[in-house]
Design a protein around this motif. Structure first.
Motif, mmCIF file in Angstrom:
data_model
loop_
_atom_site.group_PDB
_atom_site.id
_atom_site.type_symbol
_atom_site.label_atom_id
_atom_site.label_comp_id
_atom_site.label_asym_id
_atom_site.label_seq_id
_atom_site.Cartn_x
_atom_site.Cartn_y
_atom_site.Cartn_z
ATOM 1 N N GLU A 1 27.676 -5.540 -6.752
ATOM 2 C CA GLU A 1 28.609 -6.233 -7.339
ATOM 3 C C GLU A 1 28.315 -7.640 -7.443
ATOM 4 O OE1 GLU A 1 32.761 -5.362 -6.623
ATOM 5 O OE2 GLU A 1 32.373 -3.394 -5.915
ATOM 6 N N CYS A 2 28.233 -8.426 -8.502
ATOM 7 C CA CYS A 2 27.825 -9.714 -8.518
ATOM 8 C C CYS A 2 29.083 -10.730 -8.961
ATOM 9 C CB CYS A 2 26.911 -10.102 -9.808
ATOM 10 S SG CYS A 2 25.036 -8.917 -9.374
ATOM 11 N N ALA A 3 29.377 -11.685 -8.069
ATOM 12 C CA ALA A 3 30.454 -12.547 -8.185
ATOM 13 C C ALA A 3 30.208 -13.243 -9.670
ATOM 14 C CB ALA A 3 31.050 -13.762 -7.206
ATOM 15 N N PRO A 4 31.234 -13.669 -10.378
ATOM 16 C CA PRO A 4 31.153 -14.551 -11.590
ATOM 17 C C PRO A 4 30.226 -15.523 -11.422
ATOM 18 C CG PRO A 4 33.288 -13.985 -11.407
ATOM 19 C CD PRO A 4 32.761 -13.701 -9.832
ATOM 20 N N ASP A 5 30.364 -16.496 -10.448
ATOM 21 C CA ASP A 5 29.137 -17.466 -10.262
ATOM 22 C C ASP A 5 27.677 -17.134 -10.020
ATOM 23 O OD1 ASP A 5 29.772 -16.844 -7.528
ATOM 24 O OD2 ASP A 5 30.068 -18.822 -6.941
ATOM 25 N N GLN A 6 27.431 -15.739 -9.787
ATOM 26 C CA GLN A 6 26.203 -15.221 -9.272
ATOM 27 C C GLN A 6 25.537 -14.647 -10.529
ATOM 28 O OE1 GLN A 6 24.811 -16.072 -6.329
ATOM 29 N NE2 GLN A 6 26.213 -17.360 -6.377
ATOM 30 N N ARG A 7 26.183 -14.458 -11.714
ATOM 31 C CA ARG A 7 25.703 -13.509 -12.782
ATOM 32 C C ARG A 7 24.781 -14.405 -13.629
ATOM 33 N NH1 ARG A 7 31.760 -11.172 -13.842
ATOM 34 N NH2 ARG A 7 31.839 -10.350 -11.935
ATOM 35 N N SER A 8 23.622 -13.931 -13.879
ATOM 36 C CA SER A 8 22.552 -14.493 -14.738
ATOM 37 C C SER A 8 23.117 -14.332 -16.313
ATOM 38 C CB SER A 8 21.289 -13.941 -14.492
ATOM 39 O OG SER A 8 21.337 -12.729 -14.668
ATOM 40 N N ALA A 9 22.189 -14.632 -16.980
ATOM 41 C CA ALA A 9 22.168 -14.667 -18.484
ATOM 42 C C ALA A 9 22.391 -13.300 -19.090
ATOM 43 C CB ALA A 9 21.126 -15.377 -19.228
ATOM 44 N N PRO A 10 23.235 -13.163 -20.041
ATOM 45 C CA PRO A 10 23.118 -11.788 -20.684
ATOM 46 C C PRO A 10 22.131 -11.323 -21.040
ATOM 47 C CG PRO A 10 24.775 -13.274 -21.644
ATOM 48 C CD PRO A 10 23.719 -14.037 -21.009
ATOM 49 N N PRO A 11 21.415 -9.875 -20.729
ATOM 50 C CA PRO A 11 20.533 -9.337 -21.145
ATOM 51 C C PRO A 11 20.386 -8.937 -22.691
ATOM 52 C CG PRO A 11 22.032 -7.657 -19.962
ATOM 53 C CD PRO A 11 22.571 -9.045 -19.849
ATOM 54 N N LYS A 12 19.466 -8.636 -23.341
ATOM 55 C CA LYS A 12 19.140 -8.293 -24.664
ATOM 56 C C LYS A 12 19.136 -6.859 -24.599
ATOM 57 C CE LYS A 12 16.537 -12.550 -26.119
ATOM 58 N NZ LYS A 12 17.580 -13.250 -25.356
ATOM 59 N N ILE A 13 20.153 -6.201 -25.165
ATOM 60 C CA ILE A 13 20.376 -4.633 -25.213
ATOM 61 C C ILE A 13 20.643 -4.516 -26.632
ATOM 62 C CG2 ILE A 13 21.541 -2.511 -24.498
ATOM 63 C CD1 ILE A 13 20.021 -4.099 -22.325
ATOM 64 N N ALA A 14 19.573 -3.870 -27.395
ATOM 65 C CA ALA A 14 19.559 -3.399 -28.780
ATOM 66 C C ALA A 14 18.740 -2.468 -29.286
ATOM 67 C CB ALA A 14 19.402 -4.629 -29.688
ATOM 68 N N GLY A 15 19.068 -1.590 -30.174
ATOM 69 C CA GLY A 15 18.345 -0.517 -30.460
ATOM 70 C C GLY A 15 18.797 0.506 -31.408
ATOM 71 N N GLU A 16 18.179 1.495 -31.650
ATOM 72 C CA GLU A 16 18.576 2.535 -32.511
ATOM 73 C C GLU A 16 19.728 3.505 -32.085
ATOM 74 O OE1 GLU A 16 16.556 6.597 -34.824
ATOM 75 O OE2 GLU A 16 15.155 5.129 -33.628
ATOM 76 N N LEU A 17 20.670 3.723 -32.866
ATOM 77 C CA LEU A 17 21.715 4.636 -32.118
ATOM 78 C C LEU A 17 21.013 6.116 -32.457
ATOM 79 C CD1 LEU A 17 24.855 3.097 -33.523
ATOM 80 C CD2 LEU A 17 24.273 3.282 -30.996
#
Length: 188
Positions: free
Chosen positions: A40-56
């Motif tokens: 579990e990451c506290a809000p102030d410990q969270r990094s930038a959003p990952p890039k998650i994209a692809g074909e469904l």
């Protein structure tokens, strides 16, 4: 014989250094791990959003950045995985119970054939899944799932809030999802 041992020792050292280098950039060390192994990451410990994209699996494309403002639950699964089959009903029940609170789910199918993945999903879940046979999307995460199944909860800003490296049950997952949803909506 001596040269072989020296070479083996050198290779082991290089591998250890390489692995340490791979994990040193991980956000995991700044987050808390519960006795159950949930990260579990506290809000102030969270990094930038990952890039998650692809074909469904069902066709078309999906980019998780389109879900900004919602909590996104990512579930890494494979049709060949017995714990994935066991958790499918609990994931769907949690999705149904939380989707009215600005929560969405996205499966990420790994190491599978498309036919088997589609057959697995049919009648089990109503949320979409990205088809990622080589497991490349897991590498985009600062805290990699490392297991199948694994569930990752992204906050409303798209940042990793929780990583669960095991099969989930509704009674364990739903309170986590609800807490992350309330946390962000209360901060606005």
């Amino acid at each position: 014989m001596r040269a072989r041992r020296w070479t083996a020792g050198l290779l082991a050292t290089v591998a250890a250094v390489a692995l340490a280098g791979c994990t040193s950039k991980s956000q995991e060390k700044t987050c808390a791990t519960t006795p159950e192994g949930v990260i579990e990451c506290a809000p102030d410990q969270r990094s930038a959003p990952p890039k998650i994209a692809g074909e469904l699996l069902t066709g078309g494309n999906y980019d998780v950045s389109q879900a900004r403002g919602q909590v996104v639950v990512l579930n890494f699964w494979g049709s060949w995985c017995a714990p994935c089959r066991a958790e499918a009903d609990d994931l769907e029940a949690t999705y149904q119970a939380t989707k009215g609170s600005g929560v969405t789910f996205l499966g990420i199918n790994v190491q599978d054939s498309k036919d088997k993945a589609l057959a697995f999903e049919e009648g089990r879940v109503t949320y979409p899944s990205i088809f990622d046979p080589p497991s490349r999307l897991a590498l985009a995460l600062d805290i990699p799932p490392n297991t199948i199944p694994a569930t990752v909860v992204l906050d409303r800003e798209g940042r990793i809030a929780v990583v669960i490296r095991a099969a989930v049950r509704q009674e364990g997952l739903q309170p986590i999802v609800e807490r992350i949803a309330a946390e962000q909506s209360g901060a606005r």
